[in-house]
Design a protein around this motif. Structure first.
Motif, short mmCIF file in Angstrom:
data_model
loop_
_atom_site.label_atom_id
_atom_site.label_comp_id
_atom_site.label_asym_id
_atom_site.label_seq_id
_atom_site.Cartn_x
_atom_site.Cartn_y
_atom_site.Cartn_z
N VAL A 118 -4.28 7.20 -9.19
CA VAL A 118 -3.93 7.09 -7.77
C VAL A 118 -5.04 6.37 -6.99
O VAL A 118 -6.22 6.69 -7.13
N PRO A 119 -4.65 5.39 -6.15
CA PRO A 119 -5.64 4.70 -5.32
C PRO A 119 -6.22 5.64 -4.25
O PRO A 119 -5.48 6.36 -3.60
N TRP A 120 -7.54 5.61 -4.11
CA TRP A 120 -8.21 6.43 -3.11
C TRP A 120 -8.53 5.63 -1.87
O TRP A 120 -8.48 6.14 -0.76
N LYS A 121 -8.93 4.36 -2.06
CA LYS A 121 -9.50 3.62 -0.93
C LYS A 121 -9.35 2.11 -1.14
O LYS A 121 -9.54 1.61 -2.24
N MET A 136 0.83 -1.21 0.00
CA MET A 136 0.00 0.00 0.00
C MET A 136 0.86 1.26 0.00
O MET A 136 0.56 2.23 -0.69
N THR A 137 1.96 1.22 0.73
CA THR A 137 2.90 2.35 0.73
C THR A 137 3.47 2.56 -0.67
O THR A 137 3.54 3.70 -1.15
N ALA A 138 3.82 1.48 -1.33
CA ALA A 138 4.35 1.58 -2.70
C ALA A 138 3.30 2.13 -3.66
O ALA A 138 3.62 2.96 -4.52
N HIS A 139 2.05 1.71 -3.51
CA HIS A 139 0.98 2.26 -4.36
C HIS A 139 0.85 3.76 -4.14
O HIS A 139 0.73 4.53 -5.10
N GLN A 140 0.86 4.19 -2.91
CA GLN A 140 0.70 5.62 -2.60
C GLN A 140 1.88 6.45 -3.12
O GLN A 140 1.70 7.59 -3.53
N ALA A 151 4.49 1.09 -7.22
CA ALA A 151 4.01 -0.30 -7.19
C ALA A 151 3.63 -0.81 -8.57
O ALA A 151 4.25 -1.72 -9.09
N ALA A 152 2.62 -0.25 -9.18
CA ALA A 152 2.10 -0.75 -10.46
C ALA A 152 1.92 0.42 -11.42
O ALA A 152 1.62 1.54 -11.00
N HIS A 153 2.09 0.15 -12.70
CA HIS A 153 1.89 1.21 -13.70
C HIS A 153 0.50 1.82 -13.60
O HIS A 153 0.33 3.02 -13.70
N TYR A 154 -0.51 0.97 -13.39
CA TYR A 154 -1.89 1.45 -13.33
C TYR A 154 -2.09 2.45 -12.20
O TYR A 154 -2.70 3.50 -12.39
N THR A 155 -1.57 2.12 -11.02
CA THR A 155 -1.79 3.01 -9.88
C THR A 155 -0.87 4.23 -9.91
O THR A 155 -1.05 5.16 -9.13
N ARG A 156 0.10 4.22 -10.78
CA ARG A 156 0.88 5.46 -11.00
C ARG A 156 0.02 6.47 -11.76
O ARG A 156 0.05 7.66 -11.49
#
Length: 92
Positions: free
Chosen positions: A44-47, A28-32, A36-41
């Motif tokens: 951005v993940p909200w929830k 989750m830290t990497a996503h923020q 982490a992943a190309h998609y979440t770059r």
């Protein structure tokens, strides 16, 4: 002990991102951070909307693949049915 976890994130484009990890906090830290992943770059993940634990990596990966084949309606039904566990897990 490492946990094998499948998770779903609601992202900034209102779509879901599904993944698996054996270190939820690190992932989750990497996503923020956007590492982490190309998609979440890009979106951005909200929830965190779904979490499920598995005994083995292969079981988690199988569930991840199953979720990725679902329609949005099916995913939202699954999220709704699993909401109590997800909320409890996030409070731990």
């Amino acid at each position: 002990m490492k946990e094998n976890i499948v998770y779903m994130l609601l992202c900034s484009n209102q779509n879901y991102y599904t993944g698996w990890t054996n270190d939820f906090i690190r992932r989750m830290t990497a996503h923020q951070k956007g590492t982490a992943a190309h998609y979440t770059r890009a979106f951005v993940p909200w929830k965190v909307v779904y979490i499920e634990r598995f005994e083995t990596k292969s079981d988690a990966m199988r569930k991840e693949a199953q979720i990725k084949k679902m329609t949005r309606v099916q995913k939202e039904k699954m999220i709704s049915e699993h909401e109590a566990f997800t909320s409890a897990y996030l409070k731990e």
